[in-house]
Design a protein around this motif. Structure first.
Motif, PDB file in Angstrom:
ATOM      1  N   ALA A 235       1.199   4.283  -3.058  1.00 35.45           N
ATOM      2  CA  ALA A 235       1.057   5.717  -2.747  1.00 35.45           C
ATOM      3  C   ALA A 235       2.239   6.554  -3.266  1.00 35.45           C
ATOM      4  O   ALA A 235       2.174   7.779  -3.265  1.00 35.45           O
ATOM      5  CB  ALA A 235       0.915   5.894  -1.243  1.00 35.45           C
TER       6      ALA A 235
ATOM      7  N   SER B  90       0.832  -1.211   0.000  1.00 31.86           N
ATOM      8  CA  SER B  90       0.000   0.000   0.000  1.00 31.86           C
ATOM      9  C   SER B  90       0.870   1.265   0.000  1.00 31.86           C
ATOM     10  O   SER B  90       0.518   2.263  -0.625  1.00 31.86           O
ATOM     11  CB  SER B  90      -0.967  -0.003   1.183  1.00 31.86           C
ATOM     12  N   GLU B  91       2.000   1.192   0.679  1.00 34.32           N
ATOM     13  CA  GLU B  91       2.943   2.325   0.630  1.00 34.32           C
ATOM     14  C   GLU B  91       3.472   2.518  -0.786  1.00 34.32           C
ATOM     15  O   GLU B  91       3.642   3.631  -1.271  1.00 34.32           O
ATOM     16  CB  GLU B  91       4.132   2.081   1.581  1.00 34.32           C
TER      17      GLU B  91
END
Lengths: 135, 88
Positions: free
Chosen positions: B12, B8-9
């Motif tokens: 982003a 998820s990082e």
């Protein structure tokens, strides 16, 4: 610079030159110093007047491969890959002076990617402590 | 080479530069990475698009060798997005 790779290029077919160019460019991208010496048929392949023409395939290819991309002129962009190696890192290409003599060639007749004519001692000095491959 | 950030990082992250090396065979994408990394600032991220599945492993090895941070891989449609943070 971390480590180095030294290539003795003897064969002048497009497939072997492409394999050599891939190693040289990979090593240059990995920040390794690359030393190349061109002998006999590899040296002949770097002649300005013929460098852009097809140089055939090694005997390993064994049979005509009409439908395979490797048979098409220009399918193996070894010169472009050597150019990229030079652009990305530190690579010196020497023309073996003994082979120049044997082929009756003058250094001016070679593609400008070749840095200079050189003797074997200067290549071996540059290659000291390095892996040396003969292709 | 394990990625240093979670998926998820990774999603982003906005890359400072994207290099499209799709359709290029080995060593093409690696050479594009080497070329491209110099055009982003230290601390920024370079994203390399490749249709060659070995590119991620190769770029991971290259990152370790030359001292950049291999962040990981995101799936595209028929290609992969390989992310590297310039560290020096």
């Amino acid at each position: 610079m971390s480590g180095s790779l030294s290539l003795v290029l003897f064969s002048g077919t497009d497939d072997k030159l492409m394999a050599a160019a891939t190693l040289a460019a990979g090593a240059a991208a990995m920040d390794q110093q690359v030393n190349v010496i061109l002998m006999f048929w590899a040296l002949d392949a770097f002649r300005k007047d013929r460098i852009a023409t097809a140089h055939g395939l090694a005997y390993d290819a064994a049979r005509p491969r009409p439908n395979e991309p490797v048979e098409n002129v220009g399918a193996l962009p070894w010169l472009e890959t050597f150019r990229q190696a030079k652009e990305l890192g530190e690579m010196t290409i020497r023309a073996c002076s003994g082979s120049l003599d044997a082929l009756g060639l003058d250094p001016d007749e070679l593609d400008p990617i070749v840095d200079s004519a050189g003797g074997i001692a200067s290549f071996l000095m540059a290659a000291e402590g390095s892996q040396i491959l003969f292709i | 080479m394990p990625a240093t950030v979670t998926p998820s990082e990774l999603e982003a992250i906005t890359a400072a530069k994207v290099v499209d090396a799709r359709g290029s065979a080995c060593p093409g994408p690696l050479l594009e990475a080497k070329k491209g990394i110099g055009s982003v600032s230290v601390g920024s991220v370079l994203e390399i698009w490749s249709s060659d599945p070995v590119t991620k492993t190769d770029i991971g090895a290259w990152s370790t060798k030359v001292g950049h941070e291999f962040l990981g891989v995101l799936a595209g449609e028929g290609y992969e997005r390989v992310l590297v943070r310039r560290r020096k």
